[in-house]
Scaffold this active site. Structure first.
Site, PDB file in Angstrom:
ATOM      1  N   THR D  43     -40.370  15.553  34.929  1.00 40.32           N
ATOM      2  CA  THR D  43     -40.341  14.126  34.378  1.00 40.32           C
ATOM      3  C   THR D  43     -41.052  13.133  35.153  1.00 40.32           C
ATOM      4  O   THR D  43     -41.506  13.282  36.120  1.00 40.32           O
ATOM      5  CB  THR D  43     -38.660  13.879  34.695  1.00 40.32           C
ATOM      6  N   ASP D  44     -40.781  11.943  34.413  1.00 43.15           N
ATOM      7  CA  ASP D  44     -41.379  10.800  35.083  1.00 43.15           C
ATOM      8  C   ASP D  44     -40.437   9.495  34.866  1.00 43.15           C
ATOM      9  O   ASP D  44     -39.513   9.824  34.611  1.00 43.15           O
ATOM     10  CB  ASP D  44     -42.540  10.377  34.473  1.00 43.15           C
ATOM     11  N   ALA D  45     -40.819   8.420  35.584  1.00 44.38           N
ATOM     12  CA  ALA D  45     -39.903   7.262  35.661  1.00 44.38           C
ATOM     13  C   ALA D  45     -39.445   6.818  34.413  1.00 44.38           C
ATOM     14  O   ALA D  45     -38.548   5.818  34.498  1.00 44.38           O
ATOM     15  CB  ALA D  45     -40.722   6.157  36.684  1.00 44.38           C
ATOM     16  N   GLY D  47     -37.891   8.600  32.395  1.00 47.45           N
ATOM     17  CA  GLY D  47     -36.731   9.491  32.151  1.00 47.45           C
ATOM     18  C   GLY D  47     -36.986  10.428  31.228  1.00 47.45           C
ATOM     19  O   GLY D  47     -35.848  11.248  31.008  1.00 47.45           O
TER      20      GLY D  47
END
Lengths: 162, 162, 162, 162
Positions: D43-45, D47
């Site tokens: 995942t990444d920031a 979400g």
């Protein structure tokens, strides 16, 4: 192409090393550091840099440091048939880095032997220490990953007693 | 710390953008490019850059381009509550990049609409085209990922007709 | 779709946990383990698993273990507003894993307190220990990343004295 | 070790392939699929799963499919000195996957020639199509990455006319 021009101020990953490589003038005893920008790829759903990715940042710094003292990685393996592998890593995650942060990542040699190096590495944001690590590297032959003595030119550069 | 000093020549990831950010002077219609160094983290056991990692390089270029035209990513989401997501990607892998390669990664806007951008991106080594892509980005609200119009300041900067 | 059918023998990532989740029957005091297959994405140009990627494998094991004792990650954050972050990691890389290896990754709780857990984790191939780590996790609030007490149901499950 | 036991239901990455490998019974003309669990690493920031990581999921499915029809990757390269590389990829990101999602990733051969394969791949969550791609693979020699004919046993298995 719009000209990029020479970056000023915080030059991201490896810029410093690249220029330093030319002269191979970087010190082997004082800390060396590179800037690293945090991109989406580095973050996770908790909104911070994913913990394993600090190890990537640290390896970039070690690579650029090696290049800066005259031993660019690719040539190193070709010329000597050896690679450096991480043998042990102790890492403390103190505060999280976040998307778009401009980080500095340092490497400083703490100890060196015939076939190993111990380095201290830090990740900082505006001089605040976010992550720190003690990393033990071993010089191994590229085929079988067995410890071997560092190539003589590197040992001399690192001032390792024969 | 040993001073890094201003990098010369091929300054890795984002250096160009960083300086360009100050004035927000980068062009929105001609190609923008950043240097990217290939580290171990980018490669795989076949000895080349792992195919998914070119998408990371391309996203770094897009991020630095957005910053260079005055829209740093982190502020962008905070200020407007929107993010850009990749909607479609067509990518051709022509020749492999390898460990320690000094790459240039470009981004050029091909088309723009109220809520989307189409960009052409290239990865080059010494002016040899290694990988090229056509990337369609959508502007979505950060909570539900539904398409929304780009914030007015960005639309103006990109010269999108209202 | 050609039916996949229930995997037998070495079931990769998380299979064990998934079944265990149903009953939440996994032990909190004896080692828990999951199988992990090594893909190209995990390797680097030295032909082995990239060192940071062992931390990914270890996190998968912790995630599946939490699910197996009844605390699936996503619900956990939603229900309690807390996340677990790695505070410290000591990791020894003894032998390299390679492409296509079938690994087992274990997690065993060594120590637990009101807001932290200490786990021992191992990566094995055919019962040969490749990598081992001691990982300290902190329970923090999801917004500010400050240490908080673990949610009561989890503390009870882990038999932490109030 | 607490016994993992045979996973039931959604068995993560590769479980299906592992059992199928034994008989090499998987079909080469109907879709093959594997389960993939979404971890923090994916995942990444924003979400959601970071866009490049879907390509990792898809490569896992291709690897398990090759193993399932009798051609495990590692042996393949050793025995024949060839590797498959992605030549072109067209990918549509329709809806985001999120932390802890249980995905299914499929691969189906659309077309095949002497030295290349074209596959359709999908990423699904509860039968909802999240991402789909058309991937062109080339069979190349492992040393110089030049296109070569597929090894005869694989060509026969794929029913490619000589």
């Amino acid at each position: 192409m719009s000209s990029a021009g020479p970056p000023q101020g915080a030059a991201p990953t490896g810029g410093a090393a690249r220029s330093a490589v030319r002269g191979g003038q970087a010190s082997v005893s004082s800390p060396f550091r590179i800037p690293v920008r945090v991109y989406y790829e580095d973050t996770d759903a908790a909104g911070v840099v994913y913990y394993a990715n600090y190890l990537k940042f640290m390896e970039r710094a070690r690579t650029e440091w090696l290049a800066a003292i005259g031993f660019p990685l690719a040539e190193f393996e070709r010329a000597y048939g050896v690679v450096f592998v991480v043998h042990r890593c102790e890492i403390d995650f103190r505060q999280p880095a976040r998307l778009n942060d401009a980080l500095m990542v340092s490497v400083e040699v703490l100890d060196r032997g015939a076939s190993r190096l111990v380095a201290r590495q830090e990740v900082l944001r505006d001089d605040v220490l976010l992550t720190e690590a003690r990393v033990t590297l071993a010089c191994v032959d590229a085929a079988r990953f067995r410890p071997v003595r560092m190539p003589a030119p590197l040992a001399r550069r690192l001032e390792i007693a024969a």
